[in-house]
Design a protein around this motif. Structure first.
Motif, PDB file in Angstrom:
ATOM      1  N   MET A   1       2.076   3.150  24.304  1.00 29.11           N
ATOM      2  CA  MET A   1       1.255   4.081  23.538  1.00 29.11           C
ATOM      3  C   MET A   1       2.117   4.890  22.564  1.00 29.11           C
ATOM      4  O   MET A   1       1.759   5.093  21.406  1.00 29.11           O
ATOM      5  CB  MET A   1       0.505   5.023  24.483  1.00 29.11           C
ATOM      6  N   PHE A   2       3.265   5.388  23.047  1.00 29.78           N
ATOM      7  CA  PHE A   2       4.145   6.179  22.193  1.00 29.78           C
ATOM      8  C   PHE A   2       4.659   5.343  21.026  1.00 29.78           C
ATOM      9  O   PHE A   2       4.772   5.839  19.898  1.00 29.78           O
ATOM     10  CB  PHE A   2       5.323   6.725  23.002  1.00 29.78           C
ATOM     11  N   ARG A   3       4.951   4.076  21.299  1.00 26.99           N
ATOM     12  CA  ARG A   3       5.445   3.192  20.231  1.00 26.99           C
ATOM     13  C   ARG A   3       4.429   3.083  19.106  1.00 26.99           C
ATOM     14  O   ARG A   3       4.782   3.145  17.925  1.00 26.99           O
ATOM     15  CB  ARG A   3       5.762   1.816  20.818  1.00 26.99           C
ATOM     16  N   TRP A   4       3.149   2.923  19.467  1.00 27.85           N
ATOM     17  CA  TRP A   4       2.122   2.807  18.436  1.00 27.85           C
ATOM     18  C   TRP A   4       1.919   4.122  17.704  1.00 27.85           C
ATOM     19  O   TRP A   4       1.611   4.129  16.504  1.00 27.85           O
ATOM     20  CB  TRP A   4       0.807   2.327  19.056  1.00 27.85           C
ATOM     21  N   PHE A   5       2.093   5.238  18.401  1.00 32.17           N
ATOM     22  CA  PHE A   5       2.026   6.541  17.736  1.00 32.17           C
ATOM     23  C   PHE A   5       3.110   6.640  16.671  1.00 32.17           C
ATOM     24  O   PHE A   5       2.856   7.105  15.548  1.00 32.17           O
ATOM     25  CB  PHE A   5       2.192   7.661  18.768  1.00 32.17           C
ATOM     26  N   VAL A   6       4.309   6.194  17.005  1.00 34.44           N
ATOM     27  CA  VAL A   6       5.414   6.212  16.045  1.00 34.44           C
ATOM     28  C   VAL A   6       5.104   5.313  14.857  1.00 34.44           C
ATOM     29  O   VAL A   6       5.289   5.700  13.692  1.00 34.44           O
ATOM     30  CB  VAL A   6       6.730   5.773  16.724  1.00 34.44           C
ATOM     31  N   VAL A   7       4.621   4.100  15.125  1.00 33.59           N
ATOM     32  CA  VAL A   7       4.309   3.157  14.052  1.00 33.59           C
ATOM     33  C   VAL A   7       3.238   3.727  13.119  1.00 33.59           C
ATOM     34  O   VAL A   7       3.364   3.663  11.888  1.00 33.59           O
ATOM     35  CB  VAL A   7       3.832   1.807  14.641  1.00 33.59           C
ATOM     36  N   ILE A   8       2.195   4.310  13.705  1.00 34.63           N
ATOM     37  CA  ILE A   8       1.111   4.884  12.902  1.00 34.63           C
ATOM     38  C   ILE A   8       1.633   6.019  12.030  1.00 34.63           C
ATOM     39  O   ILE A   8       1.310   6.115  10.832  1.00 34.63           O
ATOM     40  CB  ILE A   8      -0.036   5.371  13.816  1.00 34.63           C
ATOM     41  N   CYS A   9       2.463   6.872  12.592  1.00 33.14           N
ATOM     42  CA  CYS A   9       3.034   7.984  11.820  1.00 33.14           C
ATOM     43  C   CYS A   9       3.893   7.474  10.664  1.00 33.14           C
ATOM     44  O   CYS A   9       3.845   8.013   9.548  1.00 33.14           O
ATOM     45  CB  CYS A   9       3.858   8.889  12.730  1.00 33.14           C
ATOM     46  N   ILE A  10       4.682   6.453  10.933  1.00 23.95           N
ATOM     47  CA  ILE A  10       5.549   5.895   9.891  1.00 23.95           C
ATOM     48  C   ILE A  10       4.719   5.409   8.723  1.00 23.95           C
ATOM     49  O   ILE A  10       5.019   5.706   7.550  1.00 23.95           O
ATOM     50  CB  ILE A  10       6.408   4.748  10.464  1.00 23.95           C
ATOM     51  N   PHE A  11       3.656   4.682   9.005  1.00 27.46           N
ATOM     52  CA  PHE A  11       2.882   4.107   7.902  1.00 27.46           C
ATOM     53  C   PHE A  11       1.900   5.096   7.283  1.00 27.46           C
ATOM     54  O   PHE A  11       1.500   4.921   6.129  1.00 27.46           O
ATOM     55  CB  PHE A  11       2.221   2.803   8.348  1.00 27.46           C
ATOM     56  N   ILE A  12       1.557   6.149   7.998  1.00 25.28           N
ATOM     57  CA  ILE A  12       0.847   7.253   7.352  1.00 25.28           C
ATOM     58  C   ILE A  12       1.756   7.896   6.314  1.00 25.28           C
ATOM     59  O   ILE A  12       1.327   8.236   5.202  1.00 25.28           O
ATOM     60  CB  ILE A  12       0.391   8.298   8.397  1.00 25.28           C
ATOM     61  N   SER A  13       3.042   8.041   6.648  1.00 22.79           N
ATOM     62  CA  SER A  13       3.991   8.641   5.704  1.00 22.79           C
ATOM     63  C   SER A  13       4.171   7.779   4.463  1.00 22.79           C
ATOM     64  O   SER A  13       4.518   8.288   3.390  1.00 22.79           O
ATOM     65  CB  SER A  13       5.348   8.864   6.393  1.00 22.79           C
ATOM     66  N   ILE A  14       3.927   6.486   4.597  1.00 23.24           N
ATOM     67  CA  ILE A  14       4.074   5.578   3.464  1.00 23.24           C
ATOM     68  C   ILE A  14       2.801   5.513   2.622  1.00 23.24           C
ATOM     69  O   ILE A  14       2.851   5.555   1.381  1.00 23.24           O
ATOM     70  CB  ILE A  14       4.463   4.168   3.949  1.00 23.24           C
ATOM     71  N   PHE A  15       1.660   5.451   3.270  1.00 24.51           N
ATOM     72  CA  PHE A  15       0.416   5.157   2.556  1.00 24.51           C
ATOM     73  C   PHE A  15      -0.444   6.374   2.228  1.00 24.51           C
ATOM     74  O   PHE A  15      -1.272   6.304   1.332  1.00 24.51           O
ATOM     75  CB  PHE A  15      -0.425   4.164   3.369  1.00 24.51           C
ATOM     76  N   ILE A  16      -0.289   7.472   2.956  1.00 19.53           N
ATOM     77  CA  ILE A  16      -1.179   8.613   2.727  1.00 19.53           C
ATOM     78  C   ILE A  16      -0.441   9.679   1.914  1.00 19.53           C
ATOM     79  O   ILE A  16       0.246  10.548   2.455  1.00 19.53           O
ATOM     80  CB  ILE A  16      -1.698   9.214   4.050  1.00 19.53           C
ATOM     81  N   SER A  17      -0.577   9.593   0.604  1.00 13.78           N
ATOM     82  CA  SER A  17       0.017  10.599  -0.285  1.00 13.78           C
ATOM     83  C   SER A  17      -1.059  11.371  -1.034  1.00 13.78           C
ATOM     84  O   SER A  17      -0.758  12.102  -1.980  1.00 13.78           O
ATOM     85  CB  SER A  17       0.953   9.915  -1.293  1.00 13.78           C
ATOM     86  N   SER A  18      -2.312  11.202  -0.619  1.00 16.27           N
ATOM     87  CA  SER A  18      -3.433  11.830  -1.326  1.00 16.27           C
ATOM     88  C   SER A  18      -3.851  13.152  -0.677  1.00 16.27           C
ATOM     89  O   SER A  18      -4.906  13.697  -1.007  1.00 16.27           O
ATOM     90  CB  SER A  18      -4.629  10.867  -1.372  1.00 16.27           C
ATOM     91  N   TYR A  19      -3.033  13.634   0.251  1.00 15.81           N
ATOM     92  CA  TYR A  19      -3.299  14.951   0.840  1.00 15.81           C
ATOM     93  C   TYR A  19      -2.055  15.816   0.694  1.00 15.81           C
ATOM     94  O   TYR A  19      -0.946  15.394   1.021  1.00 15.81           O
ATOM     95  CB  TYR A  19      -3.666  14.845   2.321  1.00 15.81           C
ATOM     96  N   ARG A  20      -2.254  17.020   0.174  1.00 17.33           N
ATOM     97  CA  ARG A  20      -1.166  17.984   0.034  1.00 17.33           C
ATOM     98  C   ARG A  20      -1.501  19.251   0.818  1.00 17.33           C
ATOM     99  O   ARG A  20      -2.624  19.736   0.771  1.00 17.33           O
ATOM    100  CB  ARG A  20      -0.957  18.356  -1.434  1.00 17.33           C
ATOM    101  N   PHE A  21      -0.500  19.784   1.515  1.00 16.21           N
ATOM    102  CA  PHE A  21      -0.691  21.048   2.220  1.00 16.21           C
ATOM    103  C   PHE A  21      -0.720  22.213   1.241  1.00 16.21           C
ATOM    104  O   PHE A  21      -1.497  23.147   1.383  1.00 16.21           O
ATOM    105  CB  PHE A  21       0.428  21.257   3.248  1.00 16.21           C
ATOM    106  N   PHE A  22       0.180  22.169   0.247  1.00 21.36           N
ATOM    107  CA  PHE A  22       0.218  23.191  -0.792  1.00 21.36           C
ATOM    108  C   PHE A  22       0.977  22.622  -1.996  1.00 21.36           C
ATOM    109  O   PHE A  22       1.587  21.537  -1.902  1.00 21.36           O
ATOM    110  CB  PHE A  22       0.889  24.485  -0.296  1.00 21.36           C
ATOM    111  N   THR A  23       0.932  23.331  -3.101  1.00 24.63           N
ATOM    112  CA  THR A  23       1.555  22.836  -4.343  1.00 24.63           C
ATOM    113  C   THR A  23       2.701  23.705  -4.832  1.00 24.63           C
ATOM    114  O   THR A  23       3.469  23.267  -5.701  1.00 24.63           O
ATOM    115  CB  THR A  23       0.508  22.728  -5.459  1.00 24.63           C
ATOM    116  N   THR A  24       2.840  24.924  -4.330  1.00 26.08           N
ATOM    117  CA  THR A  24       3.938  25.787  -4.740  1.00 26.08           C
ATOM    118  C   THR A  24       4.647  26.337  -3.497  1.00 26.08           C
ATOM    119  O   THR A  24       3.991  26.622  -2.485  1.00 26.08           O
ATOM    120  CB  THR A  24       3.422  26.979  -5.579  1.00 26.08           C
ATOM    121  N   PRO A  25       5.953  26.460  -3.524  1.00 24.20           N
ATOM    122  CA  PRO A  25       6.875  26.201  -4.644  1.00 24.20           C
ATOM    123  C   PRO A  25       7.154  24.717  -4.897  1.00 24.20           C
ATOM    124  O   PRO A  25       7.869  24.366  -5.807  1.00 24.20           O
ATOM    125  CB  PRO A  25       8.152  26.923  -4.207  1.00 24.20           C
ATOM    126  N   PHE A  26       6.604  23.853  -4.039  1.00 22.12           N
ATOM    127  CA  PHE A  26       6.713  22.404  -4.247  1.00 22.12           C
ATOM    128  C   PHE A  26       5.484  21.765  -3.624  1.00 22.12           C
ATOM    129  O   PHE A  26       4.750  22.392  -2.846  1.00 22.12           O
ATOM    130  CB  PHE A  26       7.998  21.839  -3.611  1.00 22.12           C
TER     131      PHE A  26
END
Length: 437
Positions: A1-26
């Motif tokens: 289960m932990f392995r799949w959690f890691v895999v999912i997180c890795i590919f979320i970091s690759i494919f999900i760039s359409s959500y931002r927490f905030f825009t400033t200062p970056f």
């Protein structure tokens, strides 16, 4: 289960760039939270790998120097340097975590790309039948995402903010999908699954996607024999170009505008496609900055400062468009401007030196993975300027270590050949000893 959690997180970091927490200062993307979650574990488990540190040390020294003499701002430099270095470090840790099992990671990527493609096709069908939640993903919470009109009603962008990002990130999967329809034995996914990726890629109606299609055709030609398959692929490429030019407004406008502005240098014409002017303007800025600072550019994050100095929009009568000021609209141009010969050499050396052609491997999966990964690198060099958006460093590391594994396999195969030849020679000598005189 932990392995799949890691895999999912890795590919979320690759494919999900359409959500931002905030825009400033970056701009803080979802991937940053994933980095923060895993970095403490990775530091304890693996320490600090030497390769990323050695690669970035010259960039750190040059960047601090250029900030001190006013060619860059400290805010821009440290924002880009920390983000880029963290991303490079994180994805190196990912490979270490999976013990450099490159084929397994690539297989995970293909599964993720298939899911993303299916979402894209569902998005298009939902638009056709009027099911708004199926094609407008704002309800999920994506705050850097929009419905893109065009194509067959909408241009598919799936979970990405733009169709171009979809086309670049799925480019390696598209190569494998096309390959799977040209051979008897498909790799990583089935032919039917490959068809979904091909279909989703086609309906992005993105100029980046069209470039990706041409690259796939070119690489398959090179690997399978240019002259043998040219009679099939070259007419196909011509038909594809003609279809795209006649039916994809974005491609036609960008093509005509790019040819005109680079051919004539007429940056004052408002008839030029805006994206073509943006590319030409950033080319002008990068070139002027490179002429004055050829070795290390003016430091990571410095292109906006150079843009303010050299942009054609500063001239009277010029088209007043300053898009892509931050990322130069092209990785090649941004590297030229910010890292000079150092960055350009590293990137181009990686691209050409680590490329694995079919004729120089003993493992089919490796040359397919190498050529597939080269697609995203080339697309970023041509039309994507962000150093670490959508997990770009993951593909750089993957590409590099694919070449390393291929070299090891070739050396091992050569040693086995030498042993076999020696065994045959020894057997022949033993069976026919030289006569004594």
């Amino acid at each position: 289960m932990f392995r799949w959690f890691v895999v999912i997180c890795i590919f979320i970091s690759i494919f999900i760039s359409s959500y931002r927490f905030f825009t400033t200062p970056f701009e803080a993307y979802l991937s940053y939270a994933i980095f923060a979650l895993f970095f403490p574990v990775f530091f304890v488990k693996f320490g600090v790998p030497r390769a990323p540190v050695l690669l970035f040390l010259p960039l750190l020294i040059a960047g601090v120097t250029y900030v001190s003499i006013g060619l860059n701002t400290s805010a821009q430099f440290y924002k880009v340097f920390i983000g880029f270095f963290s991303s490079v470090l994180f994805y190196h840790y990912v490979l270490e975590l999976f013990q450099f099992n490159l084929k397994l990671l690539f297989r995970y990527y293909m599964i993720a790309a298939l899911i993303i493609s299916l979402i894209g096709l569902f998005q298009l069908v939902s638009y056709w039948v009027g099911f708004t939640p199926g094609y407008d993903l704002h309800w999920i919470g994506f705050n850097k995402w929009n419905v893109v009109r065009g194509g067959l009603g909408i241009r598919v962008n799936s979970v990405f903010s733009e169709p171009a990002y979809f086309a670049a990130s799925i480019g390696p999967a598209f190569f494998v999908a096309v390959y799977n329809w040209t051979v008897a034995k498909p790799l990583f996914i089935t032919r039917r699954q490959s068809l979904f990726i091909i279909a989703a890629y086609a309906v992005t109606y993105s100029s980046v996607g069209i470039i990706g299609i041409f690259l796939v055709i070119l690489l398959l030609l090179i690997n399978f024999g240019f002259f043998r398959y040219a009679i099939i692929f070259i007419p196909l490429a011509v038909l594809l170009f003609n279809y795209s030019y006649e039916n994809v407004d974005e491609f036609r406008d960008r093509y005509d505008g790019t040819v005109e502005v680079f051919g004539t240098g007429n940056y004052k014409s408002y008839q030029i496609n805006g994206s073509s002017f943006v590319l030409y303007n950033n080319y002008h800025v990068a070139l002027e900055n490179f002429k004055r600072n050829p070795f290390f550019g003016t430091g990571l994050g410095s292109h906006p400062t150079a843009f303010d100095k050299y942009s054609l929009t500063n001239l009277e009568g010029a088209v007043d468009i300053d898009f892509n000021k931050m990322d130069a609209n092209s990785m090649f141009l941004r590297l030229m401007s910010e890292t000079g010969l150092y960055g350009l050499f590293l990137m181009l050396y990686l691209l050409f030196r680590c490329w694995v052609p079919r004729q120089r491997t003993v493992d089919t999966e490796l040359w397919v993975m190498s050529n597939a990964t080269s697609i995203i690198i080339i697309l970023y060099l041509v039309r994507q300027g962000h150093y670490f958006l959508n997990g770009f460093p993951f593909f750089l590391w993957l590409y590099y270590y694919i070449a390393q594994e291929n070299w090891k396999l070739r050396e091992a195969a050569a040693e086995e050949d030498d042993k076999r030849r020696f065994a045959v020679f020894s057997s022949a000598i033993n069976q026919n000893p030289p006569a004594h005189t």
